[in-house]
Design an enzyme around this catalytic site. Sequence first.
Site, short mmCIF file in Angstrom:
data_model
loop_
_atom_site.label_atom_id
_atom_site.label_comp_id
_atom_site.label_asym_id
_atom_site.label_seq_id
_atom_site.Cartn_x
_atom_site.Cartn_y
_atom_site.Cartn_z
N PHE A 131 -2.12 -18.04 5.66
CA PHE A 131 -2.35 -17.21 6.56
C PHE A 131 -4.13 -17.00 6.08
CE2 PHE A 131 -3.63 -12.34 6.22
CZ PHE A 131 -2.97 -11.88 7.60
N LEU A 133 -7.41 -15.04 6.29
CA LEU A 133 -8.55 -13.78 6.61
C LEU A 133 -9.60 -14.14 5.98
CD1 LEU A 133 -8.73 -11.47 7.89
CD2 LEU A 133 -7.74 -10.30 6.13
N PRO A 136 -15.59 -17.51 2.40
CA PRO A 136 -16.44 -17.59 1.23
C PRO A 136 -17.50 -16.14 1.36
CG PRO A 136 -16.56 -19.70 2.56
CD PRO A 136 -15.61 -18.52 3.23
N TRP A 164 -9.41 -19.12 -0.63
CA TRP A 164 -8.47 -18.51 -1.39
C TRP A 164 -7.24 -18.14 -0.54
CZ3 TRP A 164 -9.24 -19.10 -6.20
CH2 TRP A 164 -10.53 -18.63 -7.01
N LEU A 241 -1.19 -7.47 6.10
CA LEU A 241 -1.34 -7.23 4.60
C LEU A 241 -0.70 -6.07 3.90
CD1 LEU A 241 -5.52 -7.47 4.22
CD2 LEU A 241 -3.54 -9.30 3.75
N ARG A 245 1.10 -6.24 0.42
CA ARG A 245 0.76 -5.24 -0.49
C ARG A 245 2.16 -4.55 -0.90
NH1 ARG A 245 -4.69 -2.76 2.67
NH2 ARG A 245 -5.91 -4.45 2.11
N ARG A 270 11.09 -10.63 -35.33
CA ARG A 270 9.99 -11.02 -36.16
C ARG A 270 9.92 -10.00 -37.49
NH1 ARG A 270 5.76 -14.70 -37.60
NH2 ARG A 270 3.82 -13.78 -37.90
N GLU A 365 -5.37 -9.44 -1.80
CA GLU A 365 -4.70 -8.23 -0.81
C GLU A 365 -5.19 -6.84 -1.34
OE1 GLU A 365 -2.81 -9.86 0.92
OE2 GLU A 365 -1.77 -11.40 -0.31
N THR A 367 -8.68 -5.37 -3.48
CA THR A 367 -8.95 -5.34 -5.02
C THR A 367 -8.53 -3.65 -5.24
OG1 THR A 367 -11.33 -4.45 -4.39
CG2 THR A 367 -10.83 -6.74 -4.94
P1 TGC Z 1 -11.78 -0.23 9.70
O1 TGC Z 1 -12.97 -1.22 10.55
O2 TGC Z 1 -12.18 1.14 10.15
O3 TGC Z 1 -10.23 -0.47 10.55
C1 TGC Z 1 -10.27 -1.60 11.54
C2 TGC Z 1 -8.95 -1.15 12.09
O4 TGC Z 1 -7.88 -1.65 11.44
C3 TGC Z 1 -6.98 -0.37 11.25
N1 TGC Z 1 -6.52 -0.72 9.85
C4 TGC Z 1 -5.07 -0.65 9.58
N2 TGC Z 1 -4.03 -0.86 10.19
C5 TGC Z 1 -3.07 -1.14 9.86
N3 TGC Z 1 -2.59 -1.08 8.63
C6 TGC Z 1 -3.77 -0.97 7.61
N4 TGC Z 1 -3.61 -1.06 6.40
C7 TGC Z 1 -5.07 -0.75 8.13
N5 TGC Z 1 -6.31 -0.65 7.65
C8 TGC Z 1 -7.19 -0.50 8.62
C9 TGC Z 1 -7.85 0.75 11.58
O5 TGC Z 1 -7.05 1.79 11.89
C10 TGC Z 1 -8.52 0.04 12.63
O6 TGC Z 1 -7.86 0.14 13.82
P2 TGC Z 1 -8.53 0.47 15.18
O7 TGC Z 1 -7.58 0.40 16.26
O8 TGC Z 1 -9.07 1.78 15.40
O9 TGC Z 1 -9.60 -0.84 15.50
O10 TGC Z 1 -11.42 -0.63 8.74
P3 TGC Z 1 -11.13 0.35 7.19
O11 TGC Z 1 -12.33 1.01 7.10
O12 TGC Z 1 -9.87 0.98 7.82
O13 TGC Z 1 -10.83 -0.74 6.40
C11 TGC Z 1 -12.10 -1.02 5.34
C12 TGC Z 1 -11.39 -1.45 4.19
C13 TGC Z 1 -12.24 -1.92 3.19
C14 TGC Z 1 -10.36 -0.72 3.65
C15 TGC Z 1 -10.56 -3.04 4.85
O14 TGC Z 1 -11.42 -3.64 5.20
C16 TGC Z 1 -9.87 -3.63 3.78
O15 TGC Z 1 -8.57 -3.22 3.44
N6 TGC Z 1 -10.40 -4.66 2.80
C17 TGC Z 1 -9.67 -5.65 1.97
C18 TGC Z 1 -9.31 -6.85 2.98
C19 TGC Z 1 -8.23 -7.31 1.87
O16 TGC Z 1 -7.38 -6.98 1.47
N7 TGC Z 1 -8.36 -8.80 1.86
C20 TGC Z 1 -7.30 -9.50 1.12
C21 TGC Z 1 -6.90 -10.50 2.21
S1 TGC Z 1 -5.71 -11.89 1.56
C22 TGC Z 1 -6.24 -13.30 2.16
O17 TGC Z 1 -6.97 -13.58 2.91
C23 TGC Z 1 -5.70 -14.43 1.62
S2 TGC Z 1 -4.02 -14.04 1.63
C24 TGC Z 1 -3.34 -14.46 0.28
C25 TGC Z 1 -2.94 -15.80 0.18
O18 TGC Z 1 -3.12 -16.57 0.81
O19 TGC Z 1 -2.78 -16.19 -1.12
#
Ligand code: TGC
Length: 386
Positions: A131, A133, A136, A164, A241, A245, A270, A365, A367
């Site tokens: 997956f 997402l 870099p 990653w 995610l 999570r 011990r 997933e 920080t």
């Molecule tokens: P925002 O831009 O306002 O929202 C975008 C759209 O997404 C919706 N949304 C969600 N929907 C479902 N579940 C959630 N948890 C959601 N969070 C947001 C939101 O409603 C909006 O929808 P729409 O219809 O209005 O467009 O974004 P935000 O302000 O809510 O989020 C900002 C932030 C920082 C919280 C978000 O970007 C975030 O969670 N960042 C962290 C990203 C993360 O967890 N990355 C890790 C990825 S893991 C990976 O790539 C490797 S996989 C693991 C592996 O392979 O080992």
Amino acid sequence: MTTPTDLVNVESLLSPEEIATRDRVRAFVEARIRPNIAQWFEEAIVPTELFKELADEGLFGMHLHGYGCPGKTAVEYGLAMQELEAGDSGIRTVVSVQGSLAMSAIYKHGSEEQKQQWLPRMARGEVIGCFGLTEPTAGSDPANMLTTARRDGDEWVIDGAKRWIGLASVAQVAIMWAKVDGTVRGFIVPTDTQGFTATPIKQKLSMRASIQCDISLDGVRVPADALLPENPGLKGPFMCLNEARFGISFGALGAARDALEAALSYAKERKQFAKPLAAFQLTQQKLVDMALRLNQAQLLALHLGRAKDAGTLTPQQISAGKLTSCRTAIDICRTARTIFGGNGITGDYSPLRHANNLESVMTYEGTEEIHTLILGRQLTGEAAFS
Ligand code: TGC
């Protein structure tokens, strides 16, 4: 099979089916992971031969319904993750990437044909998925991803880079997230497609028994029907995610429980100053604090699991679970290590290996900081991400 660290009888809240699922996975971990994990971790061996066994245990796509998936409850899925992570976070990550991320993306966003084509084989472990997402230059902020997809006749052409990405170098299929005219979309990309290259990241000090890769996407051409049709936008990957999570909310506590049990057992054996470490007040304080924190976090995870099964769990509540469990688990593992003194820095004992792994679990997933800010926004109504 009760556990000595369950001071408040969390187990009494589980059904016989849930206990049976938990105990089956626990037995698998005892037989197949525990005897080998120290060597796998030290030598950075990824036990790919285990993947088919994990599938045969019904752990791939465990809580998805239909398409050859076991259709277990969220609580059973969580308990299974807790047991797997008592073995090692890297092994639990394999199941998370396959089931909660790759399969979940097809399950939630795919067409009926895509689900029929991929999910049964993924549930059987014949096809491994990844997956993509994170990039870099886009980790916490996936909205700023640079990977793009453009339409060229009957094909999509994908260009970019990911980082990653778990399992990518051993996967047969990759879910790749890319921007199409500024909107994030998901694509099903067979990993033998020309232009797709996955390179394992070396010299990791954490998650050594699992694979994370850099991916380069250089003019990768896939057919028009490789596009996941449902839920365009960032909510597509975020909905997946959420599943991963949630799994961590339970999983990290397995590492904590294993570290605590190891410390308790060592403290009873011990001797220093002519009595067991367990008879010293400072050791008892550490053990009791760890057990109480573990039990509290287990109760929260179980509560969230019940909410998920009832269909009421919100993403913010998942953040509360992931944040609490990761913090609790890493603190417990570090404290558990202190009970072993110098012996605790060897691979003979699990707490430091778990703590090292949990550095990654705290980070991927979402920080610790991101989940804090998600809850900060929930409390205050103010987004403080940027
Ligand atoms: P925002 O831009 O306002 O929202 C975008 C759209 O997404 C919706 N949304 C969600 N929907 C479902 N579940 C959630 N948890 C959601 N969070 C947001 C939101 O409603 C909006 O929808 P729409 O219809 O209005 O467009 O974004 P935000 O302000 O809510 O989020 C900002 C932030 C920082 C919280 C978000 O970007 C975030 O969670 N960042 C962290 C990203 C993360 O967890 N990355 C890790 C990825 S893991 C990976 O790539 C490797 S996989 C693991 C592996 O392979 O080992």
